[in-house]
Design an enzyme around this catalytic site. Structure first.
Site, PDB file in Angstrom:
ATOM      1  CD  GLN A 272      99.061 -19.725  52.953  1.00 57.82           C
ATOM      2  OE1 GLN A 272      98.646 -18.911  52.499  1.00 57.82           O
ATOM      3  NE2 GLN A 272      98.674 -20.937  54.309  1.00 57.82           N
TER       4      GLN A 272
ATOM      5  CB  CYS B  79      93.123  -1.224  54.781  1.00 56.58           C
ATOM      6  SG  CYS B  79      95.001  -0.477  53.899  1.00 56.58           S
TER       7      CYS B  79
ATOM      8  CG  ASP C 139      76.990   8.570  55.021  1.00 56.77           C
ATOM      9  OD1 ASP C 139      76.751   7.897  54.590  1.00 56.77           O
ATOM     10  OD2 ASP C 139      78.353   8.547  55.120  1.00 56.77           O
TER      11      ASP C 139
ATOM     12  N   GLY D 244      82.925  20.517  51.060  1.00 55.02           N
ATOM     13  CA  GLY D 244      82.367  21.056  49.265  1.00 55.02           C
ATOM     14  C   GLY D 244      82.888  19.862  48.716  1.00 55.02           C
ATOM     15  N   GLY D 245      83.730  19.187  49.239  1.00 57.97           N
ATOM     16  CA  GLY D 245      84.423  18.152  48.065  1.00 57.97           C
ATOM     17  C   GLY D 245      82.514  17.115  48.357  1.00 57.97           C
TER      18      GLY D 245
ATOM     19  CG  LEU E 137      80.382  25.250  47.908  1.00 58.00           C
ATOM     20  CD1 LEU E 137      79.320  25.351  48.239  1.00 58.00           C
ATOM     21  CD2 LEU E 137      80.578  23.083  48.294  1.00 58.00           C
TER      22      LEU E 137
ATOM     23  CD  GLU F 228      93.245 -24.820  58.677  1.00 58.35           C
ATOM     24  OE1 GLU F 228      93.451 -26.445  59.251  1.00 58.35           O
ATOM     25  OE2 GLU F 228      92.860 -24.937  57.609  1.00 58.35           O
TER      26      GLU F 228
ATOM     27  CB  ILE G 294      88.349  22.447  42.338  1.00 57.15           C
ATOM     28  CG1 ILE G 294      87.876  23.358  41.425  1.00 57.15           C
ATOM     29  CG2 ILE G 294      88.616  22.567  44.024  1.00 57.15           C
ATOM     30  CD1 ILE G 294      87.229  24.190  41.961  1.00 57.15           C
TER      31      ILE G 294
ATOM     32  CB  CYS H  26      97.235  -4.206  60.220  1.00 55.90           C
ATOM     33  SG  CYS H  26      97.503  -4.825  61.576  1.00 55.90           S
TER      34      CYS H  26
HETATM   35  C1  FAD Z   1      87.790   5.599  52.170  1.00 58.54           C
HETATM   36  C2  FAD Z   1      86.403   6.277  51.471  1.00 58.54           C
HETATM   37  C3  FAD Z   1      85.549   6.536  52.515  1.00 58.54           C
HETATM   38  C4  FAD Z   1      84.637   6.914  52.380  1.00 58.54           C
HETATM   39  N1  FAD Z   1      83.435   7.113  52.983  1.00 58.54           N
HETATM   40  C5  FAD Z   1      82.295   8.486  52.998  1.00 58.54           C
HETATM   41  C6  FAD Z   1      81.191   7.578  53.505  1.00 58.54           C
HETATM   42  O1  FAD Z   1      81.789   7.582  54.485  1.00 58.54           O
HETATM   43  N2  FAD Z   1      80.645   8.703  53.044  1.00 58.54           N
HETATM   44  C7  FAD Z   1      80.615   9.671  52.347  1.00 58.54           C
HETATM   45  O2  FAD Z   1      79.250  10.370  52.163  1.00 58.54           O
HETATM   46  N3  FAD Z   1      81.496   9.870  51.771  1.00 58.54           N
HETATM   47  C8  FAD Z   1      82.471   8.796  51.510  1.00 58.54           C
HETATM   48  N4  FAD Z   1      83.776   8.878  51.228  1.00 58.54           N
HETATM   49  C9  FAD Z   1      84.278   9.918  49.950  1.00 58.54           C
HETATM   50  C10 FAD Z   1      85.031  11.270  50.026  1.00 58.54           C
HETATM   51  O3  FAD Z   1      85.485  11.343  51.509  1.00 58.54           O
HETATM   52  C11 FAD Z   1      84.050  12.388  50.819  1.00 58.54           C
HETATM   53  O4  FAD Z   1      82.354  13.120  49.546  1.00 58.54           O
HETATM   54  C12 FAD Z   1      84.684  13.633  50.607  1.00 58.54           C
HETATM   55  O5  FAD Z   1      83.634  14.313  51.294  1.00 58.54           O
HETATM   56  C13 FAD Z   1      85.259  14.329  49.514  1.00 58.54           C
HETATM   57  O6  FAD Z   1      86.077  15.338  50.210  1.00 58.54           O
HETATM   58  P1  FAD Z   1      87.276  15.652  49.584  1.00 58.54           P
HETATM   59  O7  FAD Z   1      87.994  16.593  49.985  1.00 58.54           O
HETATM   60  O8  FAD Z   1      88.592  14.794  49.484  1.00 58.54           O
HETATM   61  O9  FAD Z   1      87.269  16.238  47.622  1.00 58.54           O
HETATM   62  P2  FAD Z   1      88.400  15.866  46.398  1.00 58.54           P
HETATM   63  O10 FAD Z   1      88.197  14.598  46.787  1.00 58.54           O
HETATM   64  O11 FAD Z   1      89.356  16.546  46.314  1.00 58.54           O
HETATM   65  O12 FAD Z   1      87.161  17.306  45.821  1.00 58.54           O
HETATM   66  C14 FAD Z   1      85.930  15.897  45.127  1.00 58.54           C
HETATM   67  C15 FAD Z   1      85.189  16.647  44.439  1.00 58.54           C
HETATM   68  O13 FAD Z   1      84.591  17.786  44.612  1.00 58.54           O
HETATM   69  C16 FAD Z   1      84.994  18.807  43.649  1.00 58.54           C
HETATM   70  N5  FAD Z   1      85.361  19.987  44.394  1.00 58.54           N
HETATM   71  C17 FAD Z   1      85.766  20.217  46.002  1.00 58.54           C
HETATM   72  N6  FAD Z   1      85.963  21.182  46.571  1.00 58.54           N
HETATM   73  C18 FAD Z   1      85.077  21.923  45.840  1.00 58.54           C
HETATM   74  C19 FAD Z   1      84.734  23.320  45.415  1.00 58.54           C
HETATM   75  N7  FAD Z   1      85.349  24.533  46.237  1.00 58.54           N
HETATM   76  N8  FAD Z   1      84.359  24.055  43.952  1.00 58.54           N
HETATM   77  C20 FAD Z   1      84.058  22.960  43.475  1.00 58.54           C
HETATM   78  N9  FAD Z   1      83.535  21.378  43.416  1.00 58.54           N
HETATM   79  C21 FAD Z   1      84.728  21.097  43.772  1.00 58.54           C
HETATM   80  C22 FAD Z   1      86.024  18.660  43.495  1.00 58.54           C
HETATM   81  O14 FAD Z   1      85.857  18.615  41.796  1.00 58.54           O
HETATM   82  C23 FAD Z   1      85.684  16.962  42.996  1.00 58.54           C
HETATM   83  O15 FAD Z   1      85.337  16.736  41.723  1.00 58.54           O
HETATM   84  C24 FAD Z   1      84.729   7.801  50.898  1.00 58.54           C
HETATM   85  C25 FAD Z   1      85.764   7.817  50.201  1.00 58.54           C
HETATM   86  C26 FAD Z   1      86.628   7.155  51.214  1.00 58.54           C
HETATM   87  C27 FAD Z   1      87.670   7.150  49.757  1.00 58.54           C
HETATM   88  S1  FES Z   2      94.530   2.931  52.949  1.00 54.05           S
HETATM   89 FE1  FES Z   2      96.220   3.514  51.957  1.00 54.05          FE
HETATM   90  S2  FES Z   2      96.530   1.447  52.092  1.00 54.05           S
HETATM   91 FE2  FES Z   2      94.565   1.204  52.256  1.00 54.05          FE
HETATM   92  S1  FES Z   3      97.622  -7.500  59.300  1.00 54.90           S
HETATM   93 FE1  FES Z   3      97.196  -7.024  61.403  1.00 54.90          FE
HETATM   94  S2  FES Z   3      98.999  -8.279  62.159  1.00 54.90           S
HETATM   95 FE2  FES Z   3      98.643  -8.684  60.130  1.00 54.90          FE
END
Ligand code: FAD
Ligand code: FES
Ligand code: FES
Length: 1323
Positions: free
Chosen positions: A762, A51, A356, A345-346, A401, A1255, A253, A119
């Site tokens: 409300q 959000c 994606d 990598g994540g 990785l 409304e 990790i 917001c």
């Molecule tokens: C609000 C939101 C929206 C999202 N939208 C999308 C989207 O549109 N498309 C999409 O594809 N994904 C999406 N994601 C998923 C996520 O954001 C992605 O997969 C992101 O790339 C993960 O990266 P990170 O660094 O945050 O991973 P982390 O959470 O830090 O780690 C993810 C995993 O990878 C492992 N890991 C990380 N690095 C290594 C390494 N070097 N070696 C071995 N293991 C490793 C970790 O141990 C863990 O298991 C979304 C997530 C959220 C919360």
């Molecule tokens: S994105 Fe952090 S509270 Fe919603």
């Molecule tokens: S959520 Fe944006 S002004 Fe209320």
């Protein structure tokens, strides 16, 4: 590594150095800011990165380039331990009312971009971060930057308009720019806002020098923090990382924590050892190799994007086709905040089936490097065998990785990526794909083909048979047909596969391939590799996605007359009175109140079953957790276990009747402990048969009350005499309120039975009733207060009572203040929504489309209790005529009792469903008979003097004025021809245009509720404290009430203050609802002020005397300076003079015209333009009224087009947060959005000739739905399908695509209802 123990966590917040000796690795930056530093400007809304309300800016020194990097993050997903050596800036850090406002704060307030304000700090910080990086962005960049910030109130337009001033696109006219201000019919307004001075980046706070000077100390040293549950390591060398991995094989990790954070918070995963690998050089390096660009696994997605963009500029196009695909995909990958922290990598290692990037990496055969302790670096190819099973790759758990190389493309190689999501921006994929073809040298013969899909199996998968079968074939027309056949076998999906929308997803696989085929064919043709007939112009529409540009629009309203006194604020666009403190984070919402001494927290315990007998509840494991104080349930109730007004049992005793049915609560010393401990309550159930859907209820004869009926004319005769008859059904789904602030209460026990309740409600009288009844005390002992809400929309009328009553039970049991704040998922599970409806109709009409007879049955899915369903259904039944006179009309309502959470009030209460049904019936008549939609609607309009089906006489009818004005403003007829021309020349993109009228009756259905009170206290310094019965929830009610008081008393607005709404100042208030807030309370305020005026009259004659003199003199003469006002709407009920029944005090009118473009192959849509004309009488405050119109319209757009509330067949909610329940974001708003207020139509009935506004405009968004339907109709014509087709609401991408009907959908026909067990059910 161990010797790093004892290290302090050091970071800066708003320039202040923070040192933590024992940080908790599970603590987020958001929790730390709000709870430890009490910086409550940063809001907690979802906890899952969905959000943007928690957005803060992080600044980091980049030693390689000697620069400071600023980036926005979601504080809710940022582990506190990860901010070591970084500077955090929150909205409190950039400006405040005590010092000075930052232009970014000032501008959003002045442009009316802050309504409820929940917001706003997040918006401010996103915009601030953008400006720190790019002081003059384009409007498109601003829109892209804000796509991860949701607003449920404003409809985004005023926010964008406010920020236009910082953009390159702002014109040199400054404040006089037509884009910057509303267009009005009179010259200038004396109170028109002065626009903020230009942004000056040199005035920003400096980066803490300590972090730069001691960069090595902060960043090059290993760290270790621990609690008794979790260890956090931050190695800074690969050797240390590998050692740790060996020492703790089960360690996790963690880089961006955008995946791990979700797992720990929502999936109950526990990771005792976390290794933050963000500071290991091998994992953060970026190198160019012979094959491509090698990115270290920890490189963030924003950085990947930046590097690829830059490289693209320097290299020939043919080398960068995979890069282009990644860049294109990243545009639609989550939000800026997530991309700024999430790593490449994540994404790979999470191995999500809807990742994606993985389809692109798999289709491009990206190379990975992995390593583990004691072994050499291995190269792994992301080929067809890379993904093994759900979230499993061939990389073993002990491996790290190191890097991923995104390859260069070659001359004869083409690459495309595709993603289809529910919402355009910031949404996860339904299906995505990466596709690569390599041709034999300079030919159209396929040498290699790689097709990788996401969203079609438990892993990212390759379409292996298709890939093999097509090798060696020519890239010609026959290819698509062959591919479609084999793709079907390659990508099967079971009927109950998670995610649902089976046929749609399967259709997308072939539709994407078709797009790929055309894109490549076009390139081969341009290169003269393919000869012969080019791709027909109309088919190119499948691959042309025009850049629509930033959203623009206009707002037109009448300025006050020159004769109006300068200090009379009525009719002027005064800024929302608390907008400024909302921008700076100084506005206090309930959960922002500082903790009271000894305060406890309660987390709910509720049913996970739709219907079951409660066999046993075992709380022993929870009670053992340190910090847990106790458990409360029905046995602790001293009063009654029943909420009378909504006819609902409060806490379950023997049986639960829905998921989310409240059973009790765990009380603890912190909210985190309470929430964690509530998960350990073991509940044994015995399942009972449950009724979930309207169809189930009909089949089981399950209703809450008797079915009400309204009837006018003679139905039987009407059908006998009409020329045509049609029958049909239409369904509209649920809508979650998604107030950014969840249900919240703080309860403070006082002396004996006295209790103070701070309630996010409300309808505070209902909270007072609920608390008093449950505690068994009289109402005069229960004081309820609310200063402001972070959104209400009807969801806080009755549903806030449960939270307050449960907290009150705990507060009295333990004699301590108790705070209860629902987490987003609990809130969504425990509270009801807008009622889903099924309409069954039989309609008789003349050949030219005049409705003569209608027999309508409306079925509402009410859930497990009555709540406000009876009143809601009454509104639906009364307002389902919209603007149309139907001489013979019978409408019967049915209150279906089901085992889902009781549905409740929601902005537009019943009307939204009723009007959708009548407009669908109207469209059925029009489509089936190929009639003109404008003429047919006009033919059916009410005229003055007509009687409705509930026997109210229509007077002062403004339908025609709004309609004509809207036709003119939208240039309807010219654009209609253009749409037809567009549709003629484009096969795969279609447009639709629709105009919809609106009539909306204003009053509470229950006559008793149409009353209000006010209290005015004047102090001897002339200042005025005003109280009234209405609640400020962003709609600007307090601002309007101050305007009314100011105008009536004849004093400037700034002499008047409204503190809060309280049951001790104005008793027995009605809900702030049904759009009546300003009408009822405004009149009460006016009456109170008039009493004061009368008392001051004797003092006003003295020449030169002022308000302050009159007040002092009256005080000296012992004249009361306190007055109450009481008002009840006159004339409601039966009128014997005319033998009519006045259900409504008056009617509001409006009209809206929308144009929509759809992608027939994916179901994607864009709203190209919307024009609204709204009758608000003489507006009290045109800026607030326009804000309500735009906000309501976009909320309605969400209902009819986007918000897909999903429940499993067993009655469990699937959509529990912004991750999978998508409300509109900034990218959804009409590209051109014009709003004008109808001129010269003062309302004789309401305060200062105004009209209600909250409304009615929501309904106008049906124009988007109908325009979409019209576009689908044009697509269906291409395959010879003419005439009516049913389109239920919401018209989400899958519905649009599957309704288009073509050779691709034919391959996957929709399964007949009831033939298999689906993943989700239609409520
Ligand atoms: C609000 C939101 C929206 C999202 N939208 C999308 C989207 O549109 N498309 C999409 O594809 N994904 C999406 N994601 C998923 C996520 O954001 C992605 O997969 C992101 O790339 C993960 O990266 P990170 O660094 O945050 O991973 P982390 O959470 O830090 O780690 C993810 C995993 O990878 C492992 N890991 C990380 N690095 C290594 C390494 N070097 N070696 C071995 N293991 C490793 C970790 O141990 C863990 O298991 C979304 C997530 C959220 C919360
Ligand atoms: S994105 Fe952090 S509270 Fe919603
Ligand atoms: S959520 Fe944006 S002004 Fe209320």
């Amino acid at each position: 590594m161990e010797n790093q123990k004892g290290h302090n966590l050091v970071f800066y917040v708003n320039g202040e150095k923070i040192t933590e000796s024992q940080p908790d690795p599970t603590c987020t930056l958001l929790y730390y800011l709000r709870k430890t530093l009490t910086l409550t400007g940063t809001k907690s809304v979802c906890g899952e990165g969905g959000c943007g309300a928690c957005t803060v800016m992080i600044s980091k020194y980049d030693d390689k380039n000697n620069t400071i990097r600023h980036y926005s993050v979601n504080a809710c997903l940022t582990p506190i331990c990860s901010v070591h050596g970084l500077a955090v800036t929150t909205t409190e850090g950039i400006g405040s009312l005590r010092t000075r406002l930052h232009p970014v704060q000032e501008q959003i307030a002045k442009s009316h971009g802050s309504q409820c304000g929940f917001c706003t700090p997040g918006m401010v910080m996103s915009m601030y971060t953008l400006l720190r990086n790019n002081p003059q962005p384009t409007m498109l960049q601003i829109e892209k930057y804000l796509e991860g910030n949701l607003c449920r109130c404003t409809g985004y337009r005023p926010i964008l308009d406010g920020y236009r001033i910082f953009s390159k696109d702002a014109c040199g006219m400054g404040e006089n720019c037509c884009q910057n201000k509303s267009q009005n019919d009179n010259k200038t307004d004396k109170n028109t806002n002065v626009y903020t001075s230009p942004y000056d980046p040199t005035q920003e706070p400096i980066f803490p020098p300590d972090l730069k000077i001691n960069f090595g100390e902060y960043n090059k040293k290993a760290l270790m923090f621990e609690t008794n549950l979790v260890k956090w390591y931050r190695p800074v060398t690969l050797t240390d990382l590998l050692d740790l991995k060996e020492e703790y094989p089960d360690s996790k990790i963690i880089i961006g924590n955008t995946e791990v954070g979700i797992e720990t918070r929502f999936k109950n995963m526990k990771y005792p050892v976390l290794i933050n690998a963000s500071h290991v050089p091998e994992l953060t390096d970026i190198n160019f190799t012979e094959d491509g660009i090698k990115f270290g696994a920890s490189v963030t997605l924003s950085k990947v994007d930046e590097v690829l963009e830059k490289t693209k500029e320097d290299l020939p196009e043919e080398k960068t086709r995979v890069f282009t695909a990644v860049i294109e995909m990243l545009k639609w990958f989550s939000s800026k905040q997530i991309r700024n922290t999430a790593s490449i990598g994540g994404n790979i290692m999470t191995a999500s089936p809807i990742s994606d990037l993985n389809p692109i990496f798999q289709a491009s055969s990206a190379k990975l490097e992995v390593v583990s302790k004691g072994s050499k670096i291995k190269e792994v190819l992301m080929d067809k065998d890379f993904f093994q099973s759900y979230r499993q790759t061939i990389i073993s758990a002990s491996d790290v990785l190191l890097s991923v190389t995104i390859p260069f493309s070659r001359k004869n190689e083409y690459f495309e990526s595709f993603k289809q999501a529910l919402r355009k921006d910031d949404d996860i994929a339904i299906v995505n794909a990466g596709m690569r073809v390599v041709f034999e040298n300079e030919s159209d013969i396929i040498k290699e083909l790689y097709l990788s899909y996401g969203g079609m199996a438990a892993t990212t998968v390759m379409a292996k048979t298709t890939m093999q079968k097509l090798v060696g074939r020519k890239w010609d027309n026959n290819l698509v047909q062959v591919a479609c056949q084999t793709l079907e076998g390659d990508l099967p999906l079971k009927a109950d596969a998670p995610g649902g929308a089976i046929e749609y997803r399967r259709t997308l696989t072939t539709s994407f391939f078709f797009k790929f085929y055309l894109t490549v064919a076009q390139q081969l043709y341009n290169k003269e590799i393919i000869h012969g007939t080019p791709i027909p112009r109309s088919h190119l529409s499948a691959i042309e996605t025009p850049e629509l540009g930033p959203s623009t629009g206009s707002q037109v309203y009448e300025l006050v007359s020159a004769a109006q006194k300068d200090d009379n604020p009525i009719g002027r666009p005064i800024v929302h009175t608390s907008a400024y403190q909302q921008t700076t984070g100084e506005a206090v919402y309930i959960d922002d109140m500082l903790p009271l001494k000894g305060e406890l927290f309660i987390a709910p315990v509720y049913s996970s079953k739709a219907r079951a007998t409660l066999l046993n509840i075992d709380t022993s494991a929870s009670l053992e957790i340190q910090g847990v104080i106790g458990y409360i349930d029905h046995s602790d109730i001293k009063g009654v276990n029943y909420l009378e007004v909504i006819e609902e049992q409060f806490l379950a005793v023997d049986e639960v009747t829905c998921e989310g049915c409240l059973i009790g609560g765990i009380v603890a010393t912190s909210s985190e402990i309470a929430r964690e401990a509530s998960k350990y309550v073991k509940i044994e159930y015995q399942d009972l048969p449950a009724i979930i859907t309207i169809e189930d209820a009909i089949n089981n004869n399950s209703y809450l009350n008797k079915s009400p009926v309204y009837i006018t004319g003679n139905i039987e005769k009407g059908f006998e005499e009409c020329e045509e008859i049609l029958e049909g059904e239409i369904h509209i789904g649920a809508q979650e309120h998604f107030c950014l602030e969840t249900q919240t209460a703080i309860v403070v026990p006082k002396e004996r039975d006295e209790i103070d309740v701070y309630t996010a409600s409300q309808r505070i009288t209902f909270t007072q009733d609920s608390v008093a009844d449950v505690l068994g005390v009289s109402k005069n002992k229960v004081k309820c207060f609310v200063k402001r809400l972070g959104g209400g929309f009807g969801g806080k009328e009755t549903q806030s009572g449960h939270v307050a009553a449960l907290a009150a039970m705990a507060a009295t049991k333990y004699n301590k203040p108790v705070r209860m704040v629902l987490e987003r998922d609990d809130d969504m599970i425990m509270t009801g929504t807008r009622h889903p409806f099924l309409g069954k109709y039989k309609v008789g009409f003349s050949r030219d489309g005049r409705i003569t007879c209608l027999d309508l049955n409306l079925y509402a899915n009410c859930g497990n209790s009555l709540d406000m369903s009876a009143a809601m259904l009454q509104d639906a039944m009364k307002k389902c005529d919209n603007c149309y006179k139907i001489p013979n009309f019978r409408v019967t309502g049915h209150l279906c009792k089901t085992n889902i959470r009781s549905n409740t009030a929601f902005r537009g209460f019943g009307t939204v469903q009723g009007m959708f049904v009548i407009e669908s019936i109207m469209q059925h008549i029009i489509d089936d008979n190929r009639l003109d939609p404008v003429k047919v609607r006009e033919l059916n309009f009410y005229r003055d003097g007509d009687r409705t089906h509930y026997n109210q006489i229509i007077t002062e009818c403004n339908i025609n004025s709004c309609w004509e004005e809207c036709l003119k403003q939208s240039d309807y007829y010219t654009r209609k021809s253009k749409v037809e021309e567009f549709n003629r020349i484009n096969r795969w993109r279609k447009r639709g245009l629709a105009i919809i009228p609106l009539k909306y009756g204003i009053a509470f259905g229950l006559k008793m509720l149409n009353q209000a009170g006010a209290l005015i206290n004047i102090y001897t310094d002339g200042s005025v404290l005003l109280a009234h019965g209405g609640v400020e929830m962003g709609q600007g009610l307090h601002t309007k009430m101050m305007q009314v008081a100011s105008a009536t008393l004849g004093i400037p607005v700034d002499k008047i203050h409204i503190d809060e709404t309280g049951t001790n100042t104005v008793p027995n208030t009605s809900a702030t609802a049904a759009s009546t807030g300003s009408d009822l309370n405004g009149m009460a305020v006016k009456i109170a002020c008039e009493k004061i005026n009368k008392r001051l009259e004797p003092y006003k004659n003295e020449k030169g005397s002022t308000w302050n003199d009159w007040v002092l003199k009256a005080y000296s003469d012992r004249i009361s300076l306190s007055a109450t006002g009481f008002y009840k709407s006159p004339g409601l009920g039966h009128d014997p003079d005319t033998d009519s029944d006045n259900s409504f005090f008056y009617y509001s009118y409006g009209a809206s015209c929308s144009e929509v473009e759809i992608d027939c192959l994916t179901g994607d849509h864009s709203v190209l333009r919307t024009d609204i004309v709204m009758d608000v009488g003489s507006s009290l405050n045109p800026a607030i009224d326009i804000g309500q119109i735009e906000g309501a319209f976009i909320q309605g757009y969400g209902l009819y087009m986007l918000e897909d509330y999903k429940v499993s067949p067993s009655g469990n909610l699937i959509t529990k947060g912004p991750g999978n329940y998508k409300i509109p974001s900034v990218g959804n708003i009409p590209r051109q959005f014009n709003v004008s207020l109808l001129k010269d139509t003062p309302n004789t009935k309401a305060v200062y000739s105004s009209k209600a506004i909250g409304e009615p405009p929501l309904l106008l968004s049906i124009s988007v739905f109908m325009a979409t339907k019209s576009a689908i109709m044009a697509a269906r014509h291409e395959t010879g399908r003419r005439g009516y087709f049913r389109l239920d609401s919401p018209a989400t991408a899958d519905c649009i695509r599957m309704a288009c009907q073509d050779e691709f959908t034919k391959q996957f026909p929709l399964a007949e209802e009831g033939t298999s067990s689906p993943w989700s059910v239609r409520l």
